[in-house]
Design an enzyme around this catalytic site. Structure first.
Site, PDB file in Angstrom:
ATOM      1  N   SER A 250      -8.456  -2.996  -3.075  1.00  0.00           N
ATOM      2  CA  SER A 250      -7.693  -3.815  -3.973  1.00  0.00           C
ATOM      3  C   SER A 250      -7.572  -3.178  -5.632  1.00  0.00           C
ATOM      4  CB  SER A 250      -8.401  -5.204  -4.347  1.00  0.00           C
ATOM      5  OG  SER A 250      -7.300  -6.086  -5.080  1.00  0.00           O
ATOM      6  N   ASP A 398       1.028  -8.197   2.673  1.00  0.00           N
ATOM      7  CA  ASP A 398       0.113  -8.425   1.544  1.00  0.00           C
ATOM      8  C   ASP A 398       0.859  -9.391   0.581  1.00  0.00           C
ATOM      9  OD1 ASP A 398      -1.272  -8.141  -0.926  1.00  0.00           O
ATOM     10  OD2 ASP A 398      -2.145  -6.204  -0.419  1.00  0.00           O
ATOM     11  N   HIS A 427      -3.996  -9.310   2.343  1.00  0.00           N
ATOM     12  CA  HIS A 427      -4.558  -8.542   1.107  1.00  0.00           C
ATOM     13  C   HIS A 427      -6.206  -8.427   1.668  1.00  0.00           C
ATOM     14  CE1 HIS A 427      -4.989  -6.811  -2.761  1.00  0.00           C
ATOM     15  NE2 HIS A 427      -5.926  -7.486  -3.033  1.00  0.00           N
TER      16      HIS A 427
END
Length: 455
Positions: A250, A398, A427
């Site tokens: 991330s 995502d 994600h």
């Protein structure tokens, strides 16, 4: 300049529902970099190496996710809300890492403490009395209480840790997260245990995160990668012949990619992997702001993490009302003058990450807005300067950053970068029916095979 006109995916895309997932390789049209192999074997292209040696990530590889979590939204929501307290009970030994402008913390995986504290890996029970006694002996005065199974190391434990000559994998966590996050613990477990424990694994917590303290008014941003740079150089200097690797997930993937692009061939890392990173932060910000589901299910929570982060560190960050910088702020010389009580009151009403960056971060770096900051901090700007083999693992479904990874024209700039794009996974989730993350196992396999086979 970033590319424009990249289509974002709609809020709900039935084409990305399901649980039978596939990986597709996308790379430079002229091919990927050639890797020299050990034992006198021929060179092999990076993409071919991944397909042959890391079949889970190979071009066309298929894998199954939990049928109950049949969209990226469900995958990601379950990862963020389910009870993972009894999965991957990693022990961490914390080190305070001192830099010339402040500190961050490094949480080293201590698999030797499994035996020391008699961990039952089924029930996750351990000798908490002994652990707590050692924690009290090592905890520095004035520092916050740590997450379960994490304590500061004693001087002798730090010395033993520093004498470890195994190759290292550095993990960079997500926005306002840390070593305690379930997906980070999953990655730390699989990477530290593969091949009988061949890697030394460490989570580098960004400043003020994971119940650490900010000791100077210096923060992390997508453009400030000096902590990773200095930490990697320090580790390489200890044992110059050992291999160093890194992965980011991330926002940690954004920081890692920007670091690699900024330092180029001066990095001591041998290979790296970015999981669910935002390559174009402007487009990712648009999804966080304007996609109904993303805005309401994820953006608000991320913003609350940032506000809480600022609030708990106001003791060091707070400045008097009306403070103005003596010199114009720049990325090279930031001035964190926006952390006033009036701005903190505004923060309590914020619902989107860009609101936080508009008020607190962008002005301190000399930008007029969060969007201007995002333009500058997008890893696509530096992709042509990445000098080591890098896998970008992104999912088309995502729900946080969107199914936007690396456009072909940017891949064409650098054969070191291989985009492994899956159609499903959410994600940083990739959750299977057994609750384990497919991505964690695949990533551990990549680092293991690269270390075993590439010169």
């Amino acid at each position: 300049m970033l590319t424009h006109g990249i289509n974002t995916y709609p809020m709900i895309n039935p084409l990305h529902w399901g649980y039978n997932a596939t990986v597709e390789h996308l790379a430079s049209e002229t091919g990927t970099v050639s890797l020299p192999l050990k034992d006198g074997k021929d060179h092999v292209d990076f993409s071919q190496f991944v397909s042959e040696y890391v079949p889970a990530l190979g071009d066309g590889a298929q894998f199954q996710l939990d049928p109950r979590l049949f969209t990226g939204f469900l995958q990601t929501l379950y990862l963020s809300s389910a009870d993972y307290s009894k999965t991957h009970p990693v022990f961490y030994g914390r080190e305070i890492v001192q830099f010339d402008d402040g500190v961050c913390t490094a949480d080293w995986v201590r698999n030797d403490w499994v035996r020391k504290y008699k961990l039952n890996e089924v029930t996750c029970n351990f000798d908490k009395g002994a652990f707590d006694a050692d924690e009290r002996k090592t905890h520095p005065e004035g520092w916050p209480r740590l997450q379960p199974r994490t304590r500061y190391m004693s001087e002798s434990e730090k010395e033993d840790n520093m004498n470890d000559e195994r190759p290292i994998v550095i993990i960079m966590h997500g926005l306002a997260g840390g070593s305690h996050e379930p997906i980070v613990r999953s990655l730390a477990t699989y990477i530290s245990q593969i091949d009988g424990g061949k890697f030394q694994v460490v989570v580098l917590n960004t400043r003020g995160c994971a119940r650490s303290k900010i000791t100077t008014p210096a923060l992390f941003t997508g453009l400030h990668t000096g902590d990773l740079e200095k930490f990697a150089l320090r580790e390489k200097a200890r044992f110059p012949k050992r291999n160093l690797y890194a992965m980011g997930l991330s926002f940690g993937a954004v920081m890692l990619a920007n670091y690699l692009g900024r330092v180029g061939d001066k990095t001591p890392l041998k290979a790296a992997l970015c999981l669910s990173g935002a390559w174009d932060m402007v487009l990712s910000s648009e999804k966080l702001q304007h996609d109904f589901w993303t805005r309401n299910l994820f953006s608000k929570n991320l913003t609350q993490f940032l506000v809480r982060f600022a609030k708990v560190n106001m003791g060091e960050l707070e400045v008097p009302e009306g403070t103005t910088p003596e010199t114009p702020p720049t990325v090279e010389n930031p001035v964190f003058y926006t952390f006033t009580q009036s701005n903190m009151k505004k923060a309590l009403q914020m619902r989107n990450v860009i609101e936080f960056d508009d008020v607190f971060i962008a002005p301190c770096l000399g930008f007029s807005s969060g969007i201007e900051y995002y333009k500058e901090a997008s890893p696509l700007n530096l992709i042509d300067n990445i000098s080591i083999p890098l896998i970008a693992l992104n999912s088309k479904d995502d729900p946080v950053f969107g199914g936007i990874a690396i456009p072909q024209q940017f891949l064409n700039k650098n054969g070191n970068v291989l985009l492994c794009e899956s159609d499903l996974g959410g994600h940083v989730a990739y959750l299977q029916s057994d609750g384990e993350s497919w991505a964690s196992k695949a990533i551990a396999q990549f680092f293991s095979e690269f270390d075993k086979n590439v010169l």
